[in-house]
Design a protein around this motif. Sequence first.
Motif, PDB file in Angstrom:
ATOM      1  N   ALA A 152       0.807  -1.218   0.000  1.00 19.02           N
ATOM      2  CA  ALA A 152       0.000   0.000   0.000  1.00 19.02           C
ATOM      3  C   ALA A 152       0.839   1.267   0.000  1.00 19.02           C
ATOM      4  N   PHE A 153       1.970   1.273   0.707  1.00 16.71           N
ATOM      5  CA  PHE A 153       2.732   2.520   0.825  1.00 16.71           C
ATOM      6  C   PHE A 153       3.322   2.983  -0.514  1.00 16.71           C
ATOM      7  N   PRO A 154       4.089   2.160  -1.223  1.00 19.53           N
ATOM      8  CA  PRO A 154       4.648   2.679  -2.483  1.00 19.53           C
ATOM      9  C   PRO A 154       3.582   2.984  -3.530  1.00 19.53           C
ATOM     10  N   ILE A 155       2.565   2.133  -3.625  1.00 24.05           N
ATOM     11  CA  ILE A 155       1.525   2.388  -4.622  1.00 24.05           C
ATOM     12  C   ILE A 155       0.730   3.630  -4.253  1.00 24.05           C
ATOM     13  N   GLY A 156       0.365   3.760  -2.981  1.00 19.76           N
ATOM     14  CA  GLY A 156      -0.425   4.915  -2.563  1.00 19.76           C
ATOM     15  C   GLY A 156       0.320   6.219  -2.728  1.00 19.76           C
ATOM     16  N   VAL A 157       1.592   6.259  -2.317  1.00 13.25           N
ATOM     17  CA  VAL A 157       2.368   7.493  -2.436  1.00 13.25           C
ATOM     18  C   VAL A 157       2.617   7.827  -3.910  1.00 13.25           C
ATOM     19  N   SER A 158       2.908   6.820  -4.703  1.00 14.25           N
ATOM     20  CA  SER A 158       3.131   7.069  -6.146  1.00 14.25           C
ATOM     21  C   SER A 158       1.876   7.613  -6.803  1.00 14.25           C
ATOM     22  N   ALA A 159       0.731   7.029  -6.479  1.00 17.19           N
ATOM     23  CA  ALA A 159      -0.526   7.520  -7.045  1.00 17.19           C
ATOM     24  C   ALA A 159      -0.790   8.954  -6.607  1.00 17.19           C
ATOM     25  N   ALA A 160      -0.521   9.263  -5.350  1.00 19.23           N
ATOM     26  CA  ALA A 160      -0.742  10.622  -4.860  1.00 19.23           C
ATOM     27  C   ALA A 160       0.178  11.620  -5.559  1.00 19.23           C
ATOM     28  N   ILE A 161       1.444  11.250  -5.756  1.00 18.90           N
ATOM     29  CA  ILE A 161       2.384  12.146  -6.440  1.00 18.90           C
ATOM     30  C   ILE A 161       1.933  12.401  -7.873  1.00 18.90           C
ATOM     31  N   TYR A 162       1.516  11.356  -8.549  1.00 16.95           N
ATOM     32  CA  TYR A 162       1.098  11.541  -9.950  1.00 16.95           C
ATOM     33  C   TYR A 162      -0.144  12.424 -10.030  1.00 16.95           C
ATOM     34  N   LEU A 163      -1.151  12.120  -9.209  1.00 16.33           N
ATOM     35  CA  LEU A 163      -2.401  12.875  -9.288  1.00 16.33           C
ATOM     36  C   LEU A 163      -2.208  14.324  -8.881  1.00 16.33           C
ATOM     37  N   GLU A 164      -1.328  14.584  -7.932  1.00 18.88           N
ATOM     38  CA  GLU A 164      -1.172  15.932  -7.409  1.00 18.88           C
ATOM     39  C   GLU A 164      -0.167  16.764  -8.191  1.00 18.88           C
ATOM     40  N   GLU A 165       0.862  16.123  -8.745  1.00 25.22           N
ATOM     41  CA  GLU A 165       1.959  16.886  -9.344  1.00 25.22           C
ATOM     42  C   GLU A 165       2.051  16.759 -10.859  1.00 25.22           C
ATOM     43  N   PHE A 166       1.624  15.654 -11.418  1.00 24.30           N
ATOM     44  CA  PHE A 166       1.864  15.417 -12.848  1.00 24.30           C
ATOM     45  C   PHE A 166       0.592  15.260 -13.675  1.00 24.30           C
ATOM     46  N   ALA A 167      -0.472  14.729 -13.098  1.00 26.88           N
ATOM     47  CA  ALA A 167      -1.660  14.408 -13.894  1.00 26.88           C
ATOM     48  C   ALA A 167      -2.348  15.679 -14.377  1.00 26.88           C
ATOM     49  N   PRO A 168      -2.804  15.695 -15.626  1.00 27.10           N
ATOM     50  CA  PRO A 168      -3.554  16.855 -16.116  1.00 27.10           C
ATOM     51  C   PRO A 168      -4.933  16.900 -15.457  1.00 27.10           C
ATOM     52  N   LYS A 169      -5.469  18.079 -15.323  1.00 24.90           N
ATOM     53  CA  LYS A 169      -6.780  18.256 -14.717  1.00 24.90           C
ATOM     54  C   LYS A 169      -7.855  18.137 -15.795  1.00 24.90           C
ATOM     55  N   ASN A 170      -8.400  16.963 -15.951  1.00 25.62           N
ATOM     56  CA  ASN A 170      -9.452  16.733 -16.931  1.00 25.62           C
ATOM     57  C   ASN A 170     -10.510  15.819 -16.321  1.00 25.62           C
ATOM     58  N   ARG A 171     -11.433  15.377 -17.137  1.00 19.91           N
ATOM     59  CA  ARG A 171     -12.541  14.569 -16.621  1.00 19.91           C
ATOM     60  C   ARG A 171     -12.069  13.207 -16.097  1.00 19.91           C
ATOM     61  N   ILE A 172     -11.054  12.659 -16.743  1.00 21.09           N
ATOM     62  CA  ILE A 172     -10.586  11.333 -16.325  1.00 21.09           C
ATOM     63  C   ILE A 172      -9.985  11.395 -14.924  1.00 21.09           C
ATOM     64  N   THR A 173      -9.089  12.366 -14.707  1.00 20.84           N
ATOM     65  CA  THR A 173      -8.474  12.480 -13.369  1.00 20.84           C
ATOM     66  C   THR A 173      -9.507  12.880 -12.320  1.00 20.84           C
ATOM     67  N   THR A 174     -10.476  13.690 -12.730  1.00 21.19           N
ATOM     68  CA  THR A 174     -11.551  14.037 -11.789  1.00 21.19           C
ATOM     69  C   THR A 174     -12.347  12.801 -11.396  1.00 21.19           C
ATOM     70  N   LEU A 175     -12.631  11.938 -12.371  1.00 27.47           N
ATOM     71  CA  LEU A 175     -13.351  10.696 -12.081  1.00 27.47           C
ATOM     72  C   LEU A 175     -12.535   9.792 -11.171  1.00 27.47           C
ATOM     73  N   ILE A 176     -11.231   9.740 -11.411  1.00 24.70           N
ATOM     74  CA  ILE A 176     -10.360   8.919 -10.546  1.00 24.70           C
ATOM     75  C   ILE A 176     -10.361   9.447  -9.114  1.00 24.70           C
ATOM     76  N   GLU A 177     -10.257  10.753  -8.964  1.00 25.55           N
ATOM     77  CA  GLU A 177     -10.245  11.340  -7.635  1.00 25.55           C
ATOM     78  C   GLU A 177     -11.557  11.088  -6.891  1.00 25.55           C
ATOM     79  N   VAL A 178     -12.668  11.210  -7.602  1.00 24.72           N
ATOM     80  CA  VAL A 178     -13.964  10.945  -6.976  1.00 24.72           C
ATOM     81  C   VAL A 178     -14.058   9.490  -6.528  1.00 24.72           C
ATOM     82  N   ASN A 179     -13.586   8.577  -7.366  1.00 26.95           N
ATOM     83  CA  ASN A 179     -13.650   7.158  -7.012  1.00 26.95           C
ATOM     84  C   ASN A 179     -12.736   6.827  -5.832  1.00 26.95           C
ATOM     85  N   ILE A 180     -11.582   7.461  -5.763  1.00 25.73           N
ATOM     86  CA  ILE A 180     -10.683   7.240  -4.622  1.00 25.73           C
ATOM     87  C   ILE A 180     -11.362   7.687  -3.331  1.00 25.73           C
ATOM     88  N   ASN A 181     -11.996   8.862  -3.380  1.00 25.98           N
ATOM     89  CA  ASN A 181     -12.703   9.348  -2.195  1.00 25.98           C
ATOM     90  C   ASN A 181     -13.856   8.422  -1.816  1.00 25.98           C
TER      91      ASN A 181
END
Length: 531
Positions: free
Chosen positions: A327-356
Motif C-alpha cells: 500500500a505505501f509505495p503504490i499509494g504514495v506514487s498515485a498521490a504524487i502523480y495525481l497531485e503533481e503530474f496528472a492533467p486536470k481533466n474529466r478522467i483524473t476528476t473521475l479517478i479522484e472521486v472514485n478514490i474518495n
Amino acid sequence: MTDIASTIGGGADRASGIHTNDAAKARLRGRYAAELRFKWLGAGAVALAGLFLLLLLSTIVTQALPAFRMNYLTVPVELSAENIDPANPAGANYLGIVQDALAAKFPDVTGRQERRLLRGIVSSGSGVFLRQAIENDPSMLGKTVEFSAPLDDFSDLYLKGLLAKSAEPQALNGVTVSAATGDVDLTFADDTVARLARGAGATDDTGVLRLTSSAASLFVDVAGGTVKLTEVGPGNTAKGIVLEALSAPVSAPAGAVLRTITTPEASRKISDREIVWLDNLKAQGAVESRWNTIFLFTGASREAELAGIWGAVVGSFLTLIVTLAVAFPIGVSAAIYLEEFAPKNRITTLIEVNINNLAAVPSIVFGLLGLAVFLNLFGMPRSAPVVGGLVLALMTLPIIIIASRASLRAVPPSIREAALGIGASKVQTVFHHVLPLAMPGIMTGTILGMAHALGETAPLLMIGMVAFIVDIPGGFTDPATILPVQIFMWADFPEPAFQQKTSAAILILLGFLVIMNAVAVILRKRFERRW
C-alpha cells in the motif's frame, strides 16, 4: 448648520438609546445566557464521552488482568525407567506421570470417579510441558524432580476468586464428629450452624434443614479434615460427608472453623470436592501464581488455560508487513502523480472521486474482492498473511492516497517555483524538494491507515483467516490469524476463562493501536513544518 448638527446628534442619541434600553439589555443577557448554556452543554458532552470511555477501559482492564497471571501446581514427579523408557522417551505417558504425582498427595481418594475428578485439577497440557522440560534438560531422567504443572482453567479461576464467592470463616467450639471418613454425624455447642444454614438457603423439611446443591455449601474444618454439611437437625446436630479425611474421630469437644461458599454448587463449574482439594494444596504451599507466559508466548488452543496470543501477534505482524509493502509505495506514487503530474481533466476528476468513494466503502466489500480475485481466481493460499495483507492493502490504499495528496498540497508553491527557477526539472523538484517536506504528513497518514487496518476483522473473515490455527506462523504463506479475528473467536467460546483472555487480547490490541497513533503524533510534531 445648527439644525443639521442637532439632527445628527439627535439621531446618535436615539441610536444609543436603542442599544442601551431595557429591551436591548435583556437581549444581551439572553445571548450571554445562550452562549453559557452552549458552553456547559459542550463541556457536559465531553465529560459524558470521557465517562463512557473510562467505563469501557476500566471494564476491559478489570476483566483482562486475571488473564496475565496463572496458577501452577508444584508436585514431585518420578522420572524413573519404570515411567519413561530411556530408549523411547517419546512413548511415555507424561500426563499420567503428573496426574499420578497429584494423586499421591491424596491417598484417601480411592473411588474411580473421585480419582478422575482429582486428576482433572491439572491441565491436560501438563504432559506436554513435562516432555519439553525433559527435552531441554535430559539429566532429569531417572530422578524425582519438582515440576510445576499449569492448573485446569476452572481450578485456576477458582483460586483467582472468579468462580465461587466465600464468606468470612467463623470459629466453632465444642464440635464432635462421629467418624473420620464417610458419612458422619456432628454435634455443635450452640445454634450458630443452624442460623447460618437458614441464611445459606437450606430447605426446611419438618425441622430438618437440608443443604442441597442449590444452597450455599457449608464446610467444617476439624481435626485436619473437612466435612461438608448435608443437613442440620434439631438440637444443634448435623449430618455431613467427609471430603477430606480427618486425622481421627473427634469425640471430645474441639475447635473447628466453619467456611461458607455462598455460590451454590449447581451454579458454578467446580465441585465442592475440588474446592477442598485446591484449598488443601494452597495451604500446603504447592500452588503458586506466576506470570502467564502460556498466554503471551503460545498459539491458540481449545483448552482455555493453554490458549495463547502469540500466534495472532505474529500473524498480525506478517499481515501488516505485506500491507505496508504494497500500500505505501503504490499509494504514495498515485498521490504524487495525481497531485503533481496528472492533467486536470474529466478522467483524473473521475479517478479522484472514485478514490474518495473507496475510502468510505464497507471493509467487508474488500474481503469479498479478495475472496473472488486472490483465492478463487489466482488460487493463493487460504488464511495466509500474504492474502490478508493484500486485502488490507486494497482497503488502506485510498486512505494513504488522500493523506499523501493533502501533505503534498500543504507544501507552499514557492518551494516548487524556487526549485524550477534554479533549473531543476519537474521530477527533481518533486522528489528532491516537495516529497521530503511532505513525508512527515505522508508517514502520519500511512501509520493511521495501518492502525485502521490492524483493527479490521470483516475482510479477513471472508478469506478464511478465522480458521483455528494452533501453530505459530513461520512465513507469509503459512496459515495464520490476526488479533481482531482471535478476539472474535474467543468471544464466541462459552468457557469463562476465555472471557478474561478476550479482554486481555483486546487490551493488547488497544496497546498496539495506541503505540501506532502515538508514533504518528510524534512524527507529526517532530518533522512537520509550519509555513
